[in-house]
Write an enzyme that holds these catalytic residues in place. Sequence first.
Site, PDB file in Angstrom:
ATOM      1  N   ASP A   1      28.380  34.545  33.063  1.00 27.86           N
ATOM      2  CA  ASP A   1      28.335  33.176  33.557  1.00 27.86           C
ATOM      3  C   ASP A   1      29.621  32.816  34.297  1.00 27.86           C
ATOM      4  OD1 ASP A   1      25.999  33.328  32.244  1.00 27.86           O
ATOM      5  OD2 ASP A   1      26.586  32.103  30.540  1.00 27.86           O
TER       6      ASP A   1
ATOM      7  N   TYR B   1      24.635  47.305  27.947  1.00 29.31           N
ATOM      8  CA  TYR B   1      24.624  46.683  26.623  1.00 29.31           C
ATOM      9  C   TYR B   1      24.573  47.783  25.558  1.00 29.31           C
ATOM     10  CZ  TYR B   1      23.958  42.500  29.340  1.00 29.31           C
ATOM     11  OH  TYR B   1      24.144  41.499  30.252  1.00 29.31           O
TER      12      TYR B   1
ATOM     13  N   GLN C   1      38.062  41.019  38.892  1.00 32.12           N
ATOM     14  CA  GLN C   1      36.759  41.064  39.572  1.00 32.12           C
ATOM     15  C   GLN C   1      36.780  41.801  40.923  1.00 32.12           C
ATOM     16  OE1 GLN C   1      34.798  37.277  40.427  1.00 32.12           O
ATOM     17  NE2 GLN C   1      33.220  37.839  38.979  1.00 32.12           N
TER      18      GLN C   1
ATOM     19  N   ARG D   1      24.812  45.857  34.582  1.00 28.97           N
ATOM     20  CA  ARG D   1      24.034  45.098  33.600  1.00 28.97           C
ATOM     21  C   ARG D   1      23.994  43.612  33.986  1.00 28.97           C
ATOM     22  NH1 ARG D   1      28.240  44.800  28.436  1.00 28.97           N
ATOM     23  NH2 ARG D   1      28.940  42.662  28.867  1.00 28.97           N
ATOM     24  N   GLY D   2      23.232  42.847  33.200  1.00 32.08           N
ATOM     25  CA  GLY D   2      23.266  41.382  33.330  1.00 32.08           C
ATOM     26  C   GLY D   2      22.873  40.914  34.720  1.00 32.08           C
ATOM     27  N   GLU D   3      23.747  40.114  35.307  1.00 27.67           N
ATOM     28  CA  GLU D   3      23.414  39.547  36.619  1.00 27.67           C
ATOM     29  C   GLU D   3      24.455  39.880  37.688  1.00 27.67           C
ATOM     30  OE1 GLU D   3      21.683  35.666  36.669  1.00 27.67           O
ATOM     31  OE2 GLU D   3      22.598  35.158  38.570  1.00 27.67           O
ATOM     32  N   ASP D   4      25.706  39.537  37.426  1.00 29.74           N
ATOM     33  CA  ASP D   4      26.675  39.632  38.514  1.00 29.74           C
ATOM     34  C   ASP D   4      26.993  41.088  38.890  1.00 29.74           C
ATOM     35  OD1 ASP D   4      28.373  38.201  40.380  1.00 29.74           O
ATOM     36  OD2 ASP D   4      30.032  39.110  39.300  1.00 29.74           O
ATOM     37  N   SER D   5      27.215  41.952  37.889  1.00 30.43           N
ATOM     38  CA  SER D   5      27.508  43.364  38.240  1.00 30.43           C
ATOM     39  C   SER D   5      26.279  44.002  38.893  1.00 30.43           C
ATOM     40  CB  SER D   5      27.953  44.154  37.010  1.00 30.43           C
ATOM     41  OG  SER D   5      26.966  44.144  36.009  1.00 30.43           O
TER      42      SER D   5
HETATM   43  O1  TRH Z   1      28.680  39.856  31.133  1.00 30.50           O
HETATM   44  P1  TRH Z   1      27.302  40.179  31.418  1.00 30.50           P
HETATM   45  O2  TRH Z   1      26.600  40.937  30.374  1.00 30.50           O
HETATM   46  O3  TRH Z   1      26.610  38.846  31.757  1.00 30.50           O
HETATM   47  C1  TRH Z   1      25.383  38.474  31.272  1.00 30.50           C
HETATM   48  C2  TRH Z   1      24.479  38.028  32.410  1.00 30.50           C
HETATM   49  O4  TRH Z   1      25.053  37.146  33.303  1.00 30.50           O
HETATM   50  C3  TRH Z   1      23.257  37.465  31.825  1.00 30.50           C
HETATM   51  O5  TRH Z   1      22.401  36.962  32.827  1.00 30.50           O
HETATM   52  C4  TRH Z   1      23.673  36.363  30.868  1.00 30.50           C
HETATM   53  O6  TRH Z   1      22.576  35.707  30.413  1.00 30.50           O
HETATM   54  C5  TRH Z   1      24.484  36.992  29.759  1.00 30.50           C
HETATM   55  O7  TRH Z   1      25.634  37.508  30.323  1.00 30.50           O
HETATM   56  C6  TRH Z   1      24.862  36.020  28.693  1.00 30.50           C
HETATM   57  O8  TRH Z   1      27.162  41.027  32.803  1.00 30.50           O
HETATM   58  P2  TRH Z   1      27.395  40.549  34.291  1.00 30.50           P
HETATM   59  O9  TRH Z   1      26.478  39.485  34.686  1.00 30.50           O
HETATM   60  O10 TRH Z   1      27.372  41.759  35.105  1.00 30.50           O
HETATM   61  O11 TRH Z   1      28.875  39.962  34.305  1.00 30.50           O
HETATM   62  C7  TRH Z   1      30.008  40.749  34.136  1.00 30.50           C
HETATM   63  C8  TRH Z   1      31.129  40.207  34.999  1.00 30.50           C
HETATM   64  O12 TRH Z   1      32.341  40.901  34.682  1.00 30.50           O
HETATM   65  C9  TRH Z   1      30.913  40.416  36.496  1.00 30.50           C
HETATM   66  O13 TRH Z   1      31.400  39.286  37.187  1.00 30.50           O
HETATM   67  C10 TRH Z   1      31.775  41.617  36.831  1.00 30.50           C
HETATM   68  C11 TRH Z   1      32.909  41.397  35.890  1.00 30.50           C
HETATM   69  N1  TRH Z   1      33.694  42.601  35.533  1.00 30.50           N
HETATM   70  C12 TRH Z   1      35.020  42.625  35.901  1.00 30.50           C
HETATM   71  O14 TRH Z   1      35.524  41.706  36.564  1.00 30.50           O
HETATM   72  N2  TRH Z   1      35.770  43.700  35.546  1.00 30.50           N
HETATM   73  C13 TRH Z   1      35.269  44.756  34.838  1.00 30.50           C
HETATM   74  O15 TRH Z   1      36.011  45.711  34.519  1.00 30.50           O
HETATM   75  C14 TRH Z   1      33.881  44.717  34.499  1.00 30.50           C
HETATM   76  C15 TRH Z   1      33.258  45.876  33.753  1.00 30.50           C
HETATM   77  C16 TRH Z   1      33.120  43.620  34.854  1.00 30.50           C
END
Ligand code: TRH
Length: 392
Positions: A23, A204, A265, A281-285
């Site tokens: 988020d 995950y 990021q 995983r998730g959304e942003d990555s």
């Molecule tokens: O953290 P997440 O598992 O997020 C999830 C999803 O958004 C999902 O929809 C939501 O419902 C849940 O959380 C609660 O995975 P996501 O979305 O990929 O977000 C990870 C963020 O971390 C992304 O902006 C990339 C960033 N990131 C870094 O900045 N540095 C890193 O080393 C890594 C591995 C990730």
Amino acid sequence: MSLHPAATPTLAIFCKVVDNFGDIGICWRLARQLRHEHGVAVTLWVDDLASFRRICPEVGTAAALQDVRGVTVRHWVSQDGSFEPEEVADIVIEFFGCDLPPGYIEAMARRTPRPVWLNYEGLTAEDWVEGCHRLPSMHPRLKLTKHFFFPGFNERTGGLLCERDLDARRQAFQADPAAQRAFLGRFGLTERELDARKLSLFCYPHAPVAELFGIWAQGGDSMACLVPEGVAADAVREFIGADPAPGATATRGALSVRVLPFVAQPDYDLLLWACDLNFVRGEDSWVRAQWAGRPFVWHIYPQDENLHHKKLRTFLARFAEDLPALGAFSLGWNGAQDVESWPQAWAALREEMPRIVERTSSWREEVLAHGDLATKLLDFARELGRAQENRI
Ligand code: TRH
């Protein structure tokens, strides 16, 4: 206040970090793009500065108010407090339906002109989103209407976050082996790892990682698997035989596994660009992997009653219609379908990789032909603003 047409529009993003980083990851990316590409004065309200700091090390965890890369960051500590209409932004965005402070909503209703209020929802490729994107929802008591904004993959949705210069930066980095080696060298990769087939692993805890480690260790390709701290911790600990802290590494057969620190990021993009395959995983990555020009396997965030399996299938039907190995591997990785033989599933995926790379490029064109999310969001806000004489 920015009611004058020449003034900078103001925008507030409210973000509650529910679980993981997704988020705040999305909010921070949107905030930066609105500030730097569109000149919007953004205030990001966030409840969990420690999680924010993991993806943006400049964030101070004790500051109530701070400027981070031109974005005003406010620590959102409680729902209490009263606000003046002058403190309300032209555009107010609540993420994933988080509850705004009641006092802020009251001030929104007293503001002239009233702000544009958007509820930013989660990303899915499912069709129902097209019917819900831009729908209004009236406040039960106050003279306020909020509108739903859904990211998505076609012109009937809000699009995806993608910075204007992203693809040019990616291409330059991927055409520069020295830059890639210098970047990866920061994490202590050995010559062997630098020359190996590299993959990043962000998933995950329930992903069948140990299974894959076994196959890669026994395979003919030299592989280097780069795992952010805390990810797949059990499988990584078992493989390395030690605490999976940043810098921990081990090689068994053809496979090296190395734990990386969580990176800022923008560096995470570089990591995706430097690897030959990305597990995200998730959304942003997941979205970033779609722009990385490299094959990717998505681990979707699990939901009750396996609702996420439907979401996964819908995405695969669009992205991987002609990529059967990617489809089968992804369903197996997410536990949505049994895999008879993981070695065969991996061999088929490996074979298909050049075609997946081609697909990322046609996909990028298809999705971005309808504009990027930040631009579409502002266009929508301006359209709504005109109706209430809010000259954003
Ligand atoms: O953290 P997440 O598992 O997020 C999830 C999803 O958004 C999902 O929809 C939501 O419902 C849940 O959380 C609660 O995975 P996501 O979305 O990929 O977000 C990870 C963020 O971390 C992304 O902006 C990339 C960033 N990131 C870094 O900045 N540095 C890193 O080393 C890594 C591995 C990730």
